[in-house]
Design an enzyme around this catalytic site. Structure first.
Site, PDB file in Angstrom:
ATOM      1  N   ASP A   1      88.606   5.477  -1.536  1.00 26.64           N
ATOM      2  CA  ASP A   1      87.230   5.245  -1.133  1.00 26.64           C
ATOM      3  C   ASP A   1      87.078   7.024  -1.158  1.00 26.64           C
ATOM      4  OD1 ASP A   1      86.015   4.024   2.099  1.00 26.64           O
ATOM      5  OD2 ASP A   1      84.825   5.969   1.196  1.00 26.64           O
ATOM      6  N   ILE A   2      85.423   7.187  -1.334  1.00 27.44           N
ATOM      7  CA  ILE A   2      84.421   8.073  -1.541  1.00 27.44           C
ATOM      8  C   ILE A   2      84.835   8.602  -0.778  1.00 27.44           C
ATOM      9  CG2 ILE A   2      82.167   7.483  -1.212  1.00 27.44           C
ATOM     10  CD1 ILE A   2      83.322   8.840  -4.421  1.00 27.44           C
TER      11      ILE A   2
ATOM     12  N   GLN B   1      80.855  -1.975   9.976  1.00 26.79           N
ATOM     13  CA  GLN B   1      80.477  -1.830   8.525  1.00 26.79           C
ATOM     14  C   GLN B   1      78.977  -1.440   8.111  1.00 26.79           C
ATOM     15  OE1 GLN B   1      80.949  -6.183   7.665  1.00 26.79           O
ATOM     16  NE2 GLN B   1      81.231  -5.919   5.431  1.00 26.79           N
TER      17      GLN B   1
ATOM     18  N   HIS C   1      86.439  -5.606   2.698  1.00 23.90           N
ATOM     19  CA  HIS C   1      87.550  -4.194   2.897  1.00 23.90           C
ATOM     20  C   HIS C   1      88.063  -4.269   3.615  1.00 23.90           C
ATOM     21  CE1 HIS C   1      83.238  -2.814   3.589  1.00 23.90           C
ATOM     22  NE2 HIS C   1      83.809  -1.248   3.854  1.00 23.90           N
ATOM     23  N   PHE C   2      89.442  -3.205   3.433  1.00 26.06           N
ATOM     24  CA  PHE C   2      90.465  -2.912   4.161  1.00 26.06           C
ATOM     25  C   PHE C   2      90.418  -1.279   3.724  1.00 26.06           C
ATOM     26  CE2 PHE C   2      90.118  -7.480   4.249  1.00 26.06           C
ATOM     27  CZ  PHE C   2      90.713  -8.399   4.972  1.00 26.06           C
TER      28      PHE C   2
HETATM   29  P1  5GP Z   1      82.756   0.777   5.656  1.00 27.02           P
HETATM   30  O1  5GP Z   1      81.349   1.935   7.417  1.00 27.02           O
HETATM   31  O2  5GP Z   1      81.534  -0.424   5.696  1.00 27.02           O
HETATM   32  O3  5GP Z   1      83.705  -0.004   7.230  1.00 27.02           O
HETATM   33  O4  5GP Z   1      83.574   1.443   4.680  1.00 27.02           O
HETATM   34  C1  5GP Z   1      82.439   1.448   3.827  1.00 27.02           C
HETATM   35  C2  5GP Z   1      83.274   2.542   3.340  1.00 27.02           C
HETATM   36  O5  5GP Z   1      82.608   2.389   1.737  1.00 27.02           O
HETATM   37  C3  5GP Z   1      83.360   3.975   3.124  1.00 27.02           C
HETATM   38  O6  5GP Z   1      84.032   4.540   4.244  1.00 27.02           O
HETATM   39  C4  5GP Z   1      82.371   4.687   2.061  1.00 27.02           C
HETATM   40  O7  5GP Z   1      82.851   5.821   1.875  1.00 27.02           O
HETATM   41  C5  5GP Z   1      82.883   3.893   1.204  1.00 27.02           C
HETATM   42  N1  5GP Z   1      82.326   3.915  -0.680  1.00 27.02           N
HETATM   43  C6  5GP Z   1      79.967   3.591  -0.193  1.00 27.02           C
HETATM   44  N2  5GP Z   1      79.701   3.600  -1.450  1.00 27.02           N
HETATM   45  C7  5GP Z   1      81.747   3.979  -1.535  1.00 27.02           C
HETATM   46  C8  5GP Z   1      81.083   3.541  -3.315  1.00 27.02           C
HETATM   47  O8  5GP Z   1      79.943   3.719  -4.593  1.00 27.02           O
HETATM   48  N3  5GP Z   1      82.156   4.005  -4.024  1.00 27.02           N
HETATM   49  C9  5GP Z   1      83.486   3.942  -3.231  1.00 27.02           C
HETATM   50  N4  5GP Z   1      84.650   4.139  -3.994  1.00 27.02           N
HETATM   51  N5  5GP Z   1      83.187   3.946  -1.988  1.00 27.02           N
HETATM   52  C10 5GP Z   1      81.541   3.694  -1.616  1.00 27.02           C
END
Ligand code: 5GP
Ligand code: ZN
Length: 145
Positions: A35-36, A99, A105-106
């Site tokens: 995760d980035i 989200q 994703h997990f």
């Molecule tokens: P959510 O908030 O939907 O559960 O998590 C999305 C996750 O995706 C976030 O933790 C964010 O840091 C990660 N993310 C968003 N864009 C990218 C990307 O381009 N590359 C990577 N490796 N992670 C990303």
């Protein structure tokens, strides 16, 4: 497993290699990459290699394919640093549930100490529930299957 992609989805672009990622595991159906945000060091995302918006869209086959890999990936992430003493597995569904990327994703969030950069808050509302209230909720959910 069927694979289909959404051209506007950032994780589909990562699967296709159009956007680079730091991959830690990959097979025909599942990919895991850093995760980035690196909430804690080693923070990893596990995704199906087909566009599925959220948990509600999984069928049993996809669930078996993706969930089956999570423990093995979790063990590998944990093993990369002996300072990791625990891990949170997190799956957000819907904007209200935090989200932000709508390709399911997990999150595997390695935990180092109770002072690291991850927090989770569960309020304990049990004092507001009696047996009748809990039974009513359970019965309503049961009726949805
Ligand atoms: P959510 O908030 O939907 O559960 O998590 C999305 C996750 O995706 C976030 O933790 C964010 O840091 C990660 N993310 C968003 N864009 C990218 C990307 O381009 N590359 C990577 N490796 N992670 C990303
Ligand atoms: Zn996607």
């Amino acid at each position: 497993m069927e694979h289909h992609y959404d051209d506007n989805c950032i994780f589909c672009k990562i699967i296709k290699g159009d956007i680079p990622s730091y991959t830690v595991y990959e097979d025909d159906n599942v990919k895991a990459f850093l995760d980035i945000s690196q909430g804690t060091p080693g923070h990893t995302l596990v995704i199906p290699k087909t566009h599925v918006p959220d948990l509600f869209a999984y069928d049993e086959e996809l669930a078996q394919t993706v969930f089956a890999k999570i423990p093995e990936i979790a063990r590998a992430v944990k093993a990369f640093d002996p300072k990791i003493t625990g891990m949170n597995l997190l799956n957000n569904n819907g904007t209200v549930a935090y989200q932000s990327v709508f390709h399911s994703h997990f999150h595997l969030v390695p935990r180092y100490t109770d002072q690291d950069d991850f927090r989770m808050i569960f309020k304990d509302n049990s004092a507001n529930y009696d047996a009748a209230k809990l039974t009513a909720i359970a019965d309503q959910i049961k009726a949805q299957f």
